[in-house]
Design a protein around this motif. Sequence first.
Motif, PDB file in Angstrom:
ATOM      1  N   ILE A 138      12.254 -12.444   9.187  1.00 51.27           N
ATOM      2  CA  ILE A 138      12.895 -11.815   8.027  1.00 51.27           C
ATOM      3  C   ILE A 138      12.924 -10.306   8.177  1.00 51.27           C
ATOM      4  O   ILE A 138      13.952  -9.656   7.935  1.00 51.27           O
ATOM      5  CB  ILE A 138      12.163 -12.222   6.727  1.00 51.27           C
ATOM      6  N   PHE A 139      11.791  -9.738   8.585  1.00 50.18           N
ATOM      7  CA  PHE A 139      11.731  -8.281   8.732  1.00 50.18           C
ATOM      8  C   PHE A 139      12.684  -7.808   9.829  1.00 50.18           C
ATOM      9  O   PHE A 139      13.390  -6.813   9.657  1.00 50.18           O
ATOM     10  CB  PHE A 139      10.306  -7.844   9.047  1.00 50.18           C
ATOM     11  N   SER A 140      12.710  -8.510  10.946  1.00 54.83           N
ATOM     12  CA  SER A 140      13.593  -8.124  12.048  1.00 54.83           C
ATOM     13  C   SER A 140      15.052  -8.219  11.632  1.00 54.83           C
ATOM     14  O   SER A 140      15.860  -7.323  11.934  1.00 54.83           O
ATOM     15  CB  SER A 140      13.334  -9.020  13.264  1.00 54.83           C
ATOM     16  N   PHE A 141      15.401  -9.297  10.928  1.00 55.51           N
ATOM     17  CA  PHE A 141      16.773  -9.454  10.443  1.00 55.51           C
ATOM     18  C   PHE A 141      17.130  -8.338   9.464  1.00 55.51           C
ATOM     19  O   PHE A 141      18.240  -7.789   9.506  1.00 55.51           O
ATOM     20  CB  PHE A 141      16.941 -10.815   9.770  1.00 55.51           C
ATOM     21  N   ILE A 247      11.515  -0.470  -3.344  1.00 53.98           N
ATOM     22  CA  ILE A 247      10.150  -0.982  -3.509  1.00 53.98           C
ATOM     23  C   ILE A 247       9.994  -2.295  -2.757  1.00 53.98           C
ATOM     24  O   ILE A 247       8.996  -2.521  -2.060  1.00 53.98           O
ATOM     25  CB  ILE A 247       9.841  -1.180  -5.005  1.00 53.98           C
ATOM     26  N   ALA A 248      11.002  -3.170  -2.870  1.00 53.06           N
ATOM     27  CA  ALA A 248      10.949  -4.458  -2.169  1.00 53.06           C
ATOM     28  C   ALA A 248      10.927  -4.260  -0.654  1.00 53.06           C
ATOM     29  O   ALA A 248      10.174  -4.940   0.061  1.00 53.06           O
ATOM     30  CB  ALA A 248      12.145  -5.317  -2.581  1.00 53.06           C
ATOM     31  N   GLY A 249      11.738  -3.332  -0.156  1.00 51.07           N
ATOM     32  CA  GLY A 249      11.745  -3.064   1.273  1.00 51.07           C
ATOM     33  C   GLY A 249      10.427  -2.494   1.768  1.00 51.07           C
ATOM     34  O   GLY A 249       9.952  -2.835   2.852  1.00 51.07           O
ATOM     35  N   ASP A 250       9.835  -1.628   0.954  1.00 55.49           N
ATOM     36  CA  ASP A 250       8.537  -1.043   1.291  1.00 55.49           C
ATOM     37  C   ASP A 250       7.471  -2.129   1.387  1.00 55.49           C
ATOM     38  O   ASP A 250       6.643  -2.143   2.313  1.00 55.49           O
ATOM     39  CB  ASP A 250       8.157  -0.015   0.236  1.00 55.49           C
ATOM     40  N   LEU A 251       7.483  -3.054   0.434  1.00 57.85           N
ATOM     41  CA  LEU A 251       6.501  -4.142   0.448  1.00 57.85           C
ATOM     42  C   LEU A 251       6.738  -5.084   1.625  1.00 57.85           C
ATOM     43  O   LEU A 251       5.786  -5.617   2.209  1.00 57.85           O
ATOM     44  CB  LEU A 251       6.561  -4.922  -0.865  1.00 57.85           C
ATOM     45  N   LEU A 252       7.995  -5.295   1.976  1.00 61.35           N
ATOM     46  CA  LEU A 252       8.300  -6.147   3.131  1.00 61.35           C
ATOM     47  C   LEU A 252       7.729  -5.554   4.408  1.00 61.35           C
ATOM     48  O   LEU A 252       7.104  -6.251   5.213  1.00 61.35           O
ATOM     49  CB  LEU A 252       9.820  -6.318   3.255  1.00 61.35           C
ATOM     50  N   GLU A 253       7.913  -4.243   4.581  1.00 59.86           N
ATOM     51  CA  GLU A 253       7.372  -3.611   5.793  1.00 59.86           C
ATOM     52  C   GLU A 253       5.851  -3.581   5.756  1.00 59.86           C
ATOM     53  O   GLU A 253       5.194  -3.748   6.790  1.00 59.86           O
ATOM     54  CB  GLU A 253       7.928  -2.193   5.931  1.00 59.86           C
ATOM     55  N   SER A 254       5.260  -3.370   4.589  1.00 56.93           N
ATOM     56  CA  SER A 254       3.804  -3.379   4.460  1.00 56.93           C
ATOM     57  C   SER A 254       3.238  -4.749   4.821  1.00 56.93           C
ATOM     58  O   SER A 254       2.196  -4.854   5.475  1.00 56.93           O
ATOM     59  CB  SER A 254       3.394  -2.995   3.032  1.00 56.93           C
ATOM     60  N   ALA A 255       3.923  -5.801   4.380  1.00 54.43           N
ATOM     61  CA  ALA A 255       3.480  -7.153   4.711  1.00 54.43           C
ATOM     62  C   ALA A 255       3.570  -7.396   6.212  1.00 54.43           C
ATOM     63  O   ALA A 255       2.669  -8.001   6.812  1.00 54.43           O
ATOM     64  CB  ALA A 255       4.324  -8.181   3.958  1.00 54.43           C
ATOM     65  N   PHE A 256       4.630  -6.911   6.824  1.00 55.93           N
ATOM     66  CA  PHE A 256       4.794  -7.055   8.276  1.00 55.93           C
ATOM     67  C   PHE A 256       3.670  -6.338   9.020  1.00 55.93           C
ATOM     68  O   PHE A 256       3.074  -6.889   9.956  1.00 55.93           O
ATOM     69  CB  PHE A 256       6.156  -6.488   8.688  1.00 55.93           C
ATOM     70  N   GLY A 261      -2.025  -6.309  11.462  1.00 57.87           N
ATOM     71  CA  GLY A 261      -3.232  -5.513  11.496  1.00 57.87           C
ATOM     72  C   GLY A 261      -3.048  -4.083  11.945  1.00 57.87           C
ATOM     73  O   GLY A 261      -3.951  -3.494  12.549  1.00 57.87           O
ATOM     74  N   VAL A 262      -1.886  -3.486  11.642  1.00 59.60           N
ATOM     75  CA  VAL A 262      -1.650  -2.087  12.008  1.00 59.60           C
ATOM     76  C   VAL A 262      -1.363  -1.284  10.750  1.00 59.60           C
ATOM     77  O   VAL A 262      -0.802  -1.791   9.776  1.00 59.60           O
ATOM     78  CB  VAL A 262      -0.481  -1.939  13.005  1.00 59.60           C
ATOM     79  N   LYS A 263      -1.754  -0.018  10.778  1.00 61.68           N
ATOM     80  CA  LYS A 263      -1.540   0.874   9.634  1.00 61.68           C
ATOM     81  C   LYS A 263      -0.141   1.472   9.659  1.00 61.68           C
ATOM     82  O   LYS A 263       0.512   1.605   8.629  1.00 61.68           O
ATOM     83  CB  LYS A 263      -2.584   1.994   9.657  1.00 61.68           C
ATOM     84  N   ASP A 264       0.316   1.889  10.833  1.00 60.74           N
ATOM     85  CA  ASP A 264       1.654   2.445  11.025  1.00 60.74           C
ATOM     86  C   ASP A 264       2.310   1.739  12.203  1.00 60.74           C
ATOM     87  O   ASP A 264       1.628   1.164  13.055  1.00 60.74           O
ATOM     88  CB  ASP A 264       1.600   3.953  11.301  1.00 60.74           C
ATOM     89  N   THR A 265       3.630   1.821  12.264  1.00 66.23           N
ATOM     90  CA  THR A 265       4.340   1.196  13.379  1.00 66.23           C
ATOM     91  C   THR A 265       4.478   2.133  14.570  1.00 66.23           C
ATOM     92  O   THR A 265       5.005   1.742  15.610  1.00 66.23           O
ATOM     93  CB  THR A 265       5.743   0.741  12.942  1.00 66.23           C
ATOM     94  N   GLY A 266       4.020   3.370  14.430  1.00 68.63           N
ATOM     95  CA  GLY A 266       4.100   4.311  15.537  1.00 68.63           C
ATOM     96  C   GLY A 266       3.556   5.665  15.136  1.00 68.63           C
ATOM     97  O   GLY A 266       3.056   5.851  14.023  1.00 68.63           O
ATOM     98  N   THR A 267       3.669   6.611  16.059  1.00 73.11           N
ATOM     99  CA  THR A 267       3.196   7.978  15.820  1.00 73.11           C
ATOM    100  C   THR A 267       4.296   9.000  16.107  1.00 73.11           C
ATOM    101  O   THR A 267       4.021  10.183  16.240  1.00 73.11           O
ATOM    102  CB  THR A 267       1.977   8.284  16.714  1.00 73.11           C
ATOM    103  N   MET A 268       5.519   8.529  16.209  1.00 73.32           N
ATOM    104  CA  MET A 268       6.625   9.398  16.586  1.00 73.32           C
ATOM    105  C   MET A 268       6.870  10.500  15.566  1.00 73.32           C
ATOM    106  O   MET A 268       7.131  11.657  15.919  1.00 73.32           O
ATOM    107  CB  MET A 268       7.892   8.560  16.769  1.00 73.32           C
ATOM    108  N   LEU A 269       6.782  10.152  14.275  1.00 72.45           N
ATOM    109  CA  LEU A 269       7.042  11.102  13.199  1.00 72.45           C
ATOM    110  C   LEU A 269       5.713  11.502  12.570  1.00 72.45           C
ATOM    111  O   LEU A 269       5.160  10.761  11.755  1.00 72.45           O
ATOM    112  CB  LEU A 269       7.969  10.479  12.153  1.00 72.45           C
TER     113      LEU A 269
END
Length: 297
Positions: A138-141, A247-256, A261-269
């Motif tokens: 779902i998140f990838s889509f 808000i829904a999108g934020d929660l979707l990414e937080s769930a992902f 088990g990661v806090k952020d998806t990267g350190t680029m920004l």
Amino acid sequence: MATDTLFVIGLMMVVSLTWGTLALPRLRQRLPKIYLIARSWWLMLAALCACYVIAKIMNNSQLMQPPTYPYQWLLITFFVLIGLRGVYEIRRIWCPQSKSMLIEKLQARGLQANTQPFIETPAHSTQAYTRLNLLDLIFSFAFIALIVSLIALQQLIWQREQYGILFFVLFASQFNDIAQYLCGRLLGHKLFKRGLAPTISPNKSIEGALFGSMLAAVLATLLGIWLTPFSWWVCLLAAYGLAVSGIAGDLLESAFKRQHGVKDTGTMLAGHGGVLDRVDSLLIGVPLFTLFYWLLG
């Protein structure tokens, strides 16, 4: 001068002034994270605004033959690069070895907390790609749909010559992030003891979501009245819809992220995390807005 051009100039002046002020040694030492956030914002907005302004200037140039040559490919390239980076971040989290390296990098920078996944994941499997669950898909889509929608939206905007709509959509979502944070800090857990989604995002409060979305909708409506051809009530409906879907999108990414088990998806920004951390509020709202804009336009 067109309103969208004035907005771009004013925006870059404000962000540049903010970054320059925070770069003063005393403020930078006291507010290092805020300085990094301002720097990242400046870099992101400079890239977006540069692509936009160059494309529009070249598209409106009297020397062009024919005058409607699609110079908006600059914006398409910008969105495609965001998409490629986002796909890389998703792939890195899916792969156990790459995810371990990411967690080590986050821990080294003091960004990784003890995030306990709430869903059993193939963390110790070397065949992670064969065991993706529904949330991963779902998140990838949603992310792929976002990139496609951004490209489609800017094409529609260019065809209809309603250029300010792009900035209205993007900043309606970004206003929501800021407003939620401020309202959450001021009012969080004062009216409601329970959080918005404690299992997925413990720091989010109902007060922040409720009052933040209202504040963001008002601010975005004022921006929309200036930048778009829409009436005030259409701007208000669109702005509030973008805020709630943000808000829904934020929660979707937080769930992902929590699932893996990661806090952020990267350190680029710096100060924000990865690209996925920055565009999470756009995941649902932009595709829906693009669909309605296409159908009703």
